[in-house]
Write a protein that holds these residues in place. Structure first.
Motif, PDB file in Angstrom:
ATOM      1  N   GLY A  61      11.298  22.337 -26.571  1.00  0.00           N
ATOM      2  CA  GLY A  61      11.044  22.034 -27.962  1.00  0.00           C
ATOM      3  C   GLY A  61      11.163  23.233 -28.867  1.00  0.00           C
ATOM      4  O   GLY A  61      11.291  23.102 -30.074  1.00  0.00           O
TER       5      GLY A  61
ATOM      6  N   TYR B 271      13.573  15.386 -33.813  1.00  0.00           N
ATOM      7  CA  TYR B 271      13.098  15.652 -32.448  1.00  0.00           C
ATOM      8  C   TYR B 271      12.622  14.387 -31.740  1.00  0.00           C
ATOM      9  O   TYR B 271      13.000  14.134 -30.597  1.00  0.00           O
ATOM     10  CB  TYR B 271      11.976  16.697 -32.454  1.00  0.00           C
ATOM     11  CG  TYR B 271      11.564  17.103 -31.064  1.00  0.00           C
ATOM     12  CD1 TYR B 271      12.367  17.929 -30.298  1.00  0.00           C
ATOM     13  CD2 TYR B 271      10.386  16.641 -30.509  1.00  0.00           C
ATOM     14  CE1 TYR B 271      12.011  18.298 -29.013  1.00  0.00           C
ATOM     15  CE2 TYR B 271      10.011  17.002 -29.223  1.00  0.00           C
ATOM     16  CZ  TYR B 271      10.832  17.831 -28.481  1.00  0.00           C
ATOM     17  OH  TYR B 271      10.480  18.184 -27.202  1.00  0.00           O
TER      18      TYR B 271
ATOM     19  N   VAL C  80       7.412  18.976 -33.961  1.00  0.00           N
ATOM     20  CA  VAL C  80       7.917  18.810 -32.597  1.00  0.00           C
ATOM     21  C   VAL C  80       6.802  18.278 -31.702  1.00  0.00           C
ATOM     22  O   VAL C  80       6.996  17.325 -30.946  1.00  0.00           O
ATOM     23  CB  VAL C  80       8.493  20.146 -32.063  1.00  0.00           C
ATOM     24  CG1 VAL C  80       8.766  20.072 -30.569  1.00  0.00           C
ATOM     25  CG2 VAL C  80       9.765  20.504 -32.820  1.00  0.00           C
TER      26      VAL C  80
END
Length: 136
Positions: free
Chosen positions: A18, A33, A71
């Motif tokens: 990430g 994401y 994220v």
């Protein structure tokens, strides 16, 4: 896919990523994401022909310069929607440098994943005594 041809069976998947999707690196990557990771998990499950393949992940330490709330929120949203995605809370993980877990947090993370695999019946073994750990 090569492993399937050799008769190997995939029982679970580990995922920890990430950092490259953080907004300070790419606003667009952070924004997408959730959708992108969901698609990656679906593709990986498709490769092994297991739509319910258990996936074990960890959050990024909030002490890391690479931590991004968007994220992390995307990963936790997937875990909330998908009973077979398990996320170890590593928000308090200690660091070796400004980005990476130090040995203590790395070992803790591995042991927490091991215990989570026992909790979800991926493996049958004795749990490790690591104190409290949180799995989303």
């Amino acid at each position: 896919m090569k492993n399937q041809e050799q008769g190997l069976d995939v029982d679970a998947m580990l995922w920890h990523q990430g950092e490259g999707d953080r907004a300070s690196f790419s606003e667009e990557a952070a924004y997408h994401y959730y959708e992108n990771l969901k698609a990656v998990f679906k593709a990986c499950r498709g490769f092994v022909n297991k739509p319910d393949l258990p996936i074990f992940c960890g959050t990024v330490s909030h002490n890391s310069e690479q931590y991004d709330a968007k994220v992390e929120a995307g990963l936790l949203k997937i875990a909330k929607e998908d009973a077979n995605v398990h996320v170890i809370d590593m928000q308090k993980g200690t660091l070796l440098d400004q980005f990476h877990f130090d040995p203590k947090s790395s070992v803790y993370f591995g042991r927490a994943i091991y215990n989570a695999m026992i909790d979800t019946h991926v493996i049958d073994a004795e749990k490790l005594d690591i104190g409290g750990y949180r799995v989303y």
